[in-house]
Design an enzyme around this catalytic site. Structure first.
Site, mmCIF file in Angstrom:
data_model
loop_
_atom_site.group_PDB
_atom_site.id
_atom_site.type_symbol
_atom_site.label_atom_id
_atom_site.label_comp_id
_atom_site.label_asym_id
_atom_site.label_seq_id
_atom_site.Cartn_x
_atom_site.Cartn_y
_atom_site.Cartn_z
ATOM 1 N N GLU A 1 16.426 2.031 -5.162
ATOM 2 C CA GLU A 1 16.821 2.743 -5.650
ATOM 3 C C GLU A 1 18.390 2.099 -6.052
ATOM 4 O O GLU A 1 18.872 3.000 -6.129
ATOM 5 C CB GLU A 1 17.173 4.322 -5.238
ATOM 6 C CG GLU A 1 17.632 4.477 -3.550
ATOM 7 C CD GLU A 1 16.523 4.003 -2.591
ATOM 8 O OE1 GLU A 1 16.078 2.960 -2.696
ATOM 9 O OE2 GLU A 1 16.435 4.712 -1.212
ATOM 10 N N SER B 1 13.059 -4.281 5.309
ATOM 11 C CA SER B 1 14.210 -4.735 6.609
ATOM 12 C C SER B 1 12.362 -4.153 7.339
ATOM 13 O O SER B 1 11.867 -3.547 7.267
ATOM 14 C CB SER B 1 15.112 -3.755 6.404
ATOM 15 O OG SER B 1 14.276 -1.474 6.360
ATOM 16 N N CYS C 1 16.350 -12.955 1.989
ATOM 17 C CA CYS C 1 15.942 -12.857 3.006
ATOM 18 C C CYS C 1 15.655 -13.935 3.902
ATOM 19 O O CYS C 1 15.144 -14.923 4.881
ATOM 20 C CB CYS C 1 14.489 -12.277 3.018
ATOM 21 S SG CYS C 1 13.204 -13.121 1.674
#
Ligand code: NAD
Length: 498
Positions: free
Chosen positions: A181, A231, A286
């Site tokens: 979002e 996450s 990441c």
């Protein structure tokens, strides 16, 4: 959230934009200016259910569509994405903040996954054992699952959706995407291009939303499989809830990537690589390098070389061609990242560089280098996900490997050395899913697969490439015999081969 002044980022359901009926929205920011630029619809559980139903209606027909037709649509999607690289990159920069060259790199790596999936007729050939037993053939069919969903993070709003979408739809599934979002607009451009490419309505769906939409996807009986990237705490939740509901789940989580530098390494090359991999995309990758592990006597020279390079990193808005590093994605995230630098001395570490950031509205943080970091400090234990590079000093190669292997994450790791024997040993000994030898960000090419180990991946399947095809298909094994009716006889024994 402010109301009507901002344009609404909608869902994409049934082949068209749908404004959303929940009444809930969230603000979307331009992180370089710190201003709200849009608001995004947040789907209710009922809206997710309706979107999944449209996808389920489309899945059957699409799964029956010939391989050559599916490949042709994939090729068309490839062409459209290629032609809209600049627009995709601009959409990324506007809401994520990363610089244009980095956004274009993300688009290119996503496109690679579409190119891989263009070979779907070859990838779905299955296998045949002719004459597996006397007069018996065995073959495997790879069939689609039906509706599959993807839940994606903010940091790659085009590439990570394409990691999933390309193989999912090429394999004959309908794909429901729930983007972050924080930067939702690029997903709509992807959906529009998919429609233009010729995917039937409902094969590519986007539901915007937050935790409510994710939990509705996890509960939806028609969703057969869920791919998640984000996450670690949320990855664990998605994996546990999804598998409890009987779904196939691959959930990629967070990371703490180490770059081990041996004493024989080329220090200038290692310092260039450390700066590029730590501060590229403001550390919001990441696969970013978060910890340099300096082995033995290389440490002082290496720390000096990294520090010398930091002033050369130009921090500024992503749409300014001069910028090398953009802002962080939100104000809250920026404040959290800064807390690690501000708290470093209190933890017993030494801030070597606390680089400048634009003195302007926007979610800015400069490049920071912190030496003397150790396990047990927040700086080491947490995934910071910002432009903060820690240095851990260890005396030997063995201690470097022990350190990396003791870390709960296992996404990426790099070794810098000129010693081929050490490199060979390292790649076998290290408990990490993706290893770079003199390569700081070893994101595999699209015809391999992407996946970490330990707390960086829940499930048993990596993403995209051959593993993606396996994840999005269900094998069915068919055993066939065409016997001569004259030789038919009753035999209650368990079938054996002969
Ligand atoms: P995030 O976990 O906050 O969000 C990921 C997705 O989960 C988003 O779509 C979000 O809407 C949804 N979500 C957030 N909170 C939720 C909740 N409580 N319940 C259900 N769904 C929820 O991650 P992020 O901040 O968007 O992305 C950064 C994280 O993603 C970092 O940890 C990074 O390492 C990780 N990441 C991992 C990989 C990988 O391949 N392993 C790749 C990119 C990013």
């Amino acid at each position: 959230m402010s109301g009507n002044a901002h344009s609404l980022v909608t869902h994409w359901i049934g082949g068209r934009p749908v404004p959303g009926a929940s009444g809930r929205t969230a603000p979307v920011y331009d992180p370089a200016r710190g201003e709200q630029v849009a608001e995004v619809a947040l789907a209710s559980a009922a809206e997710v259910d309706a979107a999944v139903k449209q996808a389920a209606d489309a899945a059957g027909g699409w799964g029956e569509t010939s391989l050559s037709r599916r490949a042709a649509v994939m090729f068309r999607l490839r062409e459209l994405l290629d032609g809209r690289r600049d627009d995709l990159a601009a959409a990324i920069t506007r809401e994520h903040g990363k610089v244009r060259s980095d956004a274009l790199g993300e688009v290119a790596r996503g496109l690679e996954c579409v190119e891989f999936a263009c070979g779907i007729p070859h990838l779905l050939k299955g296998t045949l054992s002719a004459e597996a037993s006397g007069g018996v053939d065995v073959h495997t069919l790879l069939q689609p699952l039906g509706v599959v969903a993807g839940i994606t993070p903010f940091n790659f709003p085009v590439m990570v959706p394409l990691w999933m979408l390309a193989n999912a739809v090429a394999c004959g599934n309908a794909f429901v995407l729930k983007p972050s979002e924080k930067d939702p607009s690029p997903s709509l451009l992807l959906a529009e291009l998919a429609a233009e490419a010729g995917f039937p309505d409902g094969v590519v769906t986007v539901v915007q939303g937050d935790a409510e939409a994710v939990d509705a996807i996890l509960a939806a009986p028609d969703v057969a499989a869920v791919s998640f990237v984000g996450s670690t705490p949320i990855a664990r939740h998605v994996y546990e809830a999804g598998t409890r509901a009987g779904k196939r789940v691959q959930a990629l989580g967070g990371a703490k990537n180490h770059m081990v530098v041996l004493p024989d390494a080329d220090v200038a090359a290692a310092a260039d690589a450390a700066v590029s991999a730590a501060y590229g995309s403001a550390g919001e990758r990441c696969m970013a390098i978060s910890v340099v592990v300096a082995v033995g006597e290389v440490a002082d020279e290496l720390v000096g070389a990294i520090a010398d390079r930091i002033p050369g990193v130009v921090v500024g808005p992503g749409d300014d061609e001069a910028s090398m590093m953009g802002p962080l994605v939100t104000r809250e995230h920026r404040d959290r990242v800064r807390s690690y630098v501000d708290g470093a001395a209190g933890e017993g570490a030494r801030v070597v560089v606390d680089g400048p950031a634009p003195d302007a509205p926007g979610f800015w943080a400069g490049c920071a280098l912190v030496d003397g970091v150790e396990p047990g400090m927040r700086l080491y234990d947490d995934e910071i996900f910002g432009p903060v590079l820690s240095v851990v000093r260890v005396p030997t190669y063995d201690e470097a490997v022990t350190l990396v292997n003791a870390n709960p994450y296992g996404n990426g790791v790099a070794l810098f050395t000129r010693d081929g024997g050490a490199a060979r040993l390292f790649q076998r000994q290290v408990d990490v899913g993706m290893v770079g030898i003199n390569v700081p960000i070893p994101v595999p090419v699209a015809w391999h697969s992407f996946g970490g180990w330990k707390a960086s991946l829940f499930g048993d399947s990596a993403m995209y490439g051959p593993e993606g095809v396996r994840f999005y298909t269900r094998p069915k094994v068919v055993t066939t015999r065409w016997p001569d009716p004259a030789s038919s006889a009753i035999d209650l024994g368990f079938p054996t081969t002969s």
